[in-house]
Design a protein around this motif. Structure first.
Motif, mmCIF file in Angstrom:
data_model
loop_
_atom_site.group_PDB
_atom_site.id
_atom_site.type_symbol
_atom_site.label_atom_id
_atom_site.label_comp_id
_atom_site.label_asym_id
_atom_site.label_seq_id
_atom_site.Cartn_x
_atom_site.Cartn_y
_atom_site.Cartn_z
ATOM 1 N N ILE A 1 46.194 40.673 42.592
ATOM 2 C CA ILE A 1 44.825 40.567 42.060
ATOM 3 C C ILE A 1 44.381 39.108 42.035
ATOM 4 O O ILE A 1 43.216 38.800 42.297
ATOM 5 C CB ILE A 1 44.710 41.230 40.672
ATOM 6 N N GLY A 2 45.308 38.192 41.759
ATOM 7 C CA GLY A 2 44.976 36.768 41.794
ATOM 8 C C GLY A 2 44.475 36.346 43.160
ATOM 9 O O GLY A 2 43.467 35.642 43.281
ATOM 10 N N ASN A 3 45.170 36.773 44.197
ATOM 11 C CA ASN A 3 44.736 36.434 45.557
ATOM 12 C C ASN A 3 43.410 37.104 45.912
ATOM 13 O O ASN A 3 42.550 36.483 46.546
ATOM 14 C CB ASN A 3 45.828 36.792 46.569
ATOM 15 N N LYS A 4 43.216 38.347 45.504
ATOM 16 C CA LYS A 4 41.947 39.030 45.772
ATOM 17 C C LYS A 4 40.786 38.322 45.074
ATOM 18 O O LYS A 4 39.724 38.113 45.657
ATOM 19 C CB LYS A 4 42.003 40.489 45.308
ATOM 20 N N CYS A 5 40.993 37.961 43.811
ATOM 21 C CA CYS A 5 39.925 37.296 43.055
ATOM 22 C C CYS A 5 39.624 35.917 43.633
ATOM 23 O O CYS A 5 38.460 35.525 43.751
ATOM 24 C CB CYS A 5 40.309 37.191 41.582
ATOM 25 N N ALA A 6 40.665 35.183 43.989
ATOM 26 C CA ALA A 6 40.459 33.861 44.572
ATOM 27 C C ALA A 6 39.673 33.970 45.872
ATOM 28 O O ALA A 6 38.746 33.188 46.121
ATOM 29 C CB ALA A 6 41.798 33.166 44.812
ATOM 30 N N ASP A 7 40.029 34.959 46.680
ATOM 31 C CA ASP A 7 39.321 35.167 47.947
ATOM 32 C C ASP A 7 37.850 35.499 47.692
ATOM 33 O O ASP A 7 36.960 34.955 48.340
ATOM 34 C CB ASP A 7 40.006 36.278 48.738
ATOM 35 N N LYS A 8 37.609 36.377 46.721
ATOM 36 C CA LYS A 8 36.232 36.764 46.377
ATOM 37 C C LYS A 8 35.420 35.555 45.906
ATOM 38 O O LYS A 8 34.230 35.448 46.209
ATOM 39 C CB LYS A 8 36.268 37.841 45.289
ATOM 40 N N VAL B 1 39.388 31.899 38.380
ATOM 41 C CA VAL B 1 40.253 32.933 38.952
ATOM 42 C C VAL B 1 40.987 33.664 37.830
ATOM 43 O O VAL B 1 41.045 34.901 37.808
ATOM 44 C CB VAL B 1 41.254 32.328 39.969
ATOM 45 N N ALA B 2 41.517 32.916 36.878
ATOM 46 C CA ALA B 2 42.247 33.513 35.759
ATOM 47 C C ALA B 2 41.373 34.496 34.984
ATOM 48 O O ALA B 2 41.824 35.591 34.617
ATOM 49 C CB ALA B 2 42.767 32.431 34.818
ATOM 50 N N ALA B 3 40.121 34.126 34.751
ATOM 51 C CA ALA B 3 39.202 35.009 34.025
ATOM 52 C C ALA B 3 38.956 36.303 34.794
ATOM 53 O O ALA B 3 38.891 37.394 34.205
ATOM 54 C CB ALA B 3 37.885 34.285 33.756
ATOM 55 N N GLU B 4 38.849 36.194 36.112
ATOM 56 C CA GLU B 4 38.639 37.391 36.932
ATOM 57 C C GLU B 4 39.892 38.270 36.957
ATOM 58 O O GLU B 4 39.802 39.497 36.867
ATOM 59 C CB GLU B 4 38.235 36.998 38.360
ATOM 60 N N VAL B 5 41.043 37.646 37.063
ATOM 61 C CA VAL B 5 42.294 38.412 37.065
ATOM 62 C C VAL B 5 42.442 39.172 35.753
ATOM 63 O O VAL B 5 42.853 40.333 35.747
ATOM 64 C CB VAL B 5 43.510 37.489 37.327
ATOM 65 N N ALA B 6 42.094 38.539 34.652
ATOM 66 C CA ALA B 6 42.184 39.210 33.348
ATOM 67 C C ALA B 6 41.311 40.464 33.299
ATOM 68 O O ALA B 6 41.628 41.426 32.609
ATOM 69 C CB ALA B 6 41.797 38.236 32.239
ATOM 70 N N ALA C 1 45.563 45.602 36.507
ATOM 71 C CA ALA C 1 45.885 46.858 35.812
ATOM 72 C C ALA C 1 47.114 46.715 34.914
ATOM 73 O O ALA C 1 47.149 47.268 33.805
ATOM 74 C CB ALA C 1 46.115 47.969 36.836
ATOM 75 N N LEU C 2 48.115 45.972 35.354
ATOM 76 C CA LEU C 2 49.338 45.856 34.572
ATOM 77 C C LEU C 2 49.148 44.978 33.346
ATOM 78 O O LEU C 2 49.700 45.265 32.281
ATOM 79 C CB LEU C 2 50.494 45.349 35.441
ATOM 80 N N SER C 3 48.352 43.914 33.464
ATOM 81 C CA SER C 3 48.111 43.093 32.272
ATOM 82 C C SER C 3 47.338 43.905 31.237
ATOM 83 O O SER C 3 47.616 43.823 30.038
ATOM 84 C CB SER C 3 47.386 41.790 32.618
ATOM 85 N N LYS C 4 46.399 44.716 31.687
ATOM 86 C CA LYS C 4 45.665 45.581 30.761
ATOM 87 C C LYS C 4 46.601 46.598 30.106
ATOM 88 O O LYS C 4 46.503 46.865 28.910
ATOM 89 C CB LYS C 4 44.518 46.280 31.470
ATOM 90 N N LEU C 5 47.509 47.160 30.884
ATOM 91 C CA LEU C 5 48.476 48.121 30.345
ATOM 92 C C LEU C 5 49.300 47.495 29.224
ATOM 93 O O LEU C 5 49.436 48.072 28.146
ATOM 94 C CB LEU C 5 49.394 48.617 31.467
ATOM 95 N N PHE C 6 49.841 46.306 29.478
ATOM 96 C CA PHE C 6 50.648 45.639 28.452
ATOM 97 C C PHE C 6 49.806 45.265 27.234
ATOM 98 O O PHE C 6 50.206 45.525 26.096
ATOM 99 C CB PHE C 6 51.334 44.396 29.029
#
Length: 134
Positions: free
Chosen positions: A47-54, A106-111, A115-120
């Motif tokens: 997700i970090g790479n996807k968000c950075a690309d976006k 990027v960090a804000a978008e990843v948050a 899906a896994l960070s939300k799960l935890f």
């Protein structure tokens, strides 16, 4: 396969989940709890790479280090534990040209999307993820 080992088929792949020998396993794969933490690292990476690309941000390669405070009372059958993963700290180090401000975006978008960070987090785990330049 045994009392501690299972081979999980996902798509056209097989993943072995096992316990270390000291806990009666054959050490042929990560333990279930380690698999969950590895999945968080993987999700942060993808997700970090996807968000950075976006966002058009060059994060380069990522190195993700994770530490976890884990309450073992549940897995050792001592007592039921509501939040076994008490706290998790991830440090994401990027070697790309991104500025510190870019990394925080990027960090804000990843948050928002990991899906896994939300799960935890929604299970009660205190999750801290730090994005930094190499």
């Amino acid at each position: 396969m045994s009392h501690s080992r299972i081979d999980v088929a996902i798509r056209d792949l097989t993943q072995t989940i096992d316990e270390p020998e000291v806990r009666g396993g054959t050490n042929l794969g990560p333990a279930p709890t380690e698999t969950a933490l590895g999945a968080l690292i993987g999700c942060t990476h993808v997700i970090g790479n996807k968000c950075a690309d976006k966002l058009g941000v060059d994060i380069g390669h990522l190195d993700i280090q994770l530490t976890c405070e884990f309450d073992r009372r549940g897995v050792t059958l001592q007592e039921e534990v509501d939040v076994p993963f008490v706290s998790i700290r991830q440090v994401v180090t990027c070697n790309g040209a991104a500025t510190d401000a870019d990394l925080q975006n990027v960090a804000a978008e990843v948050a928002k999307y990991c899906a896994l960070s939300k799960l935890f987090e929604q299970s009660g785990t205190e999750l801290e993820t730090i994005w930094q330049k190499a």
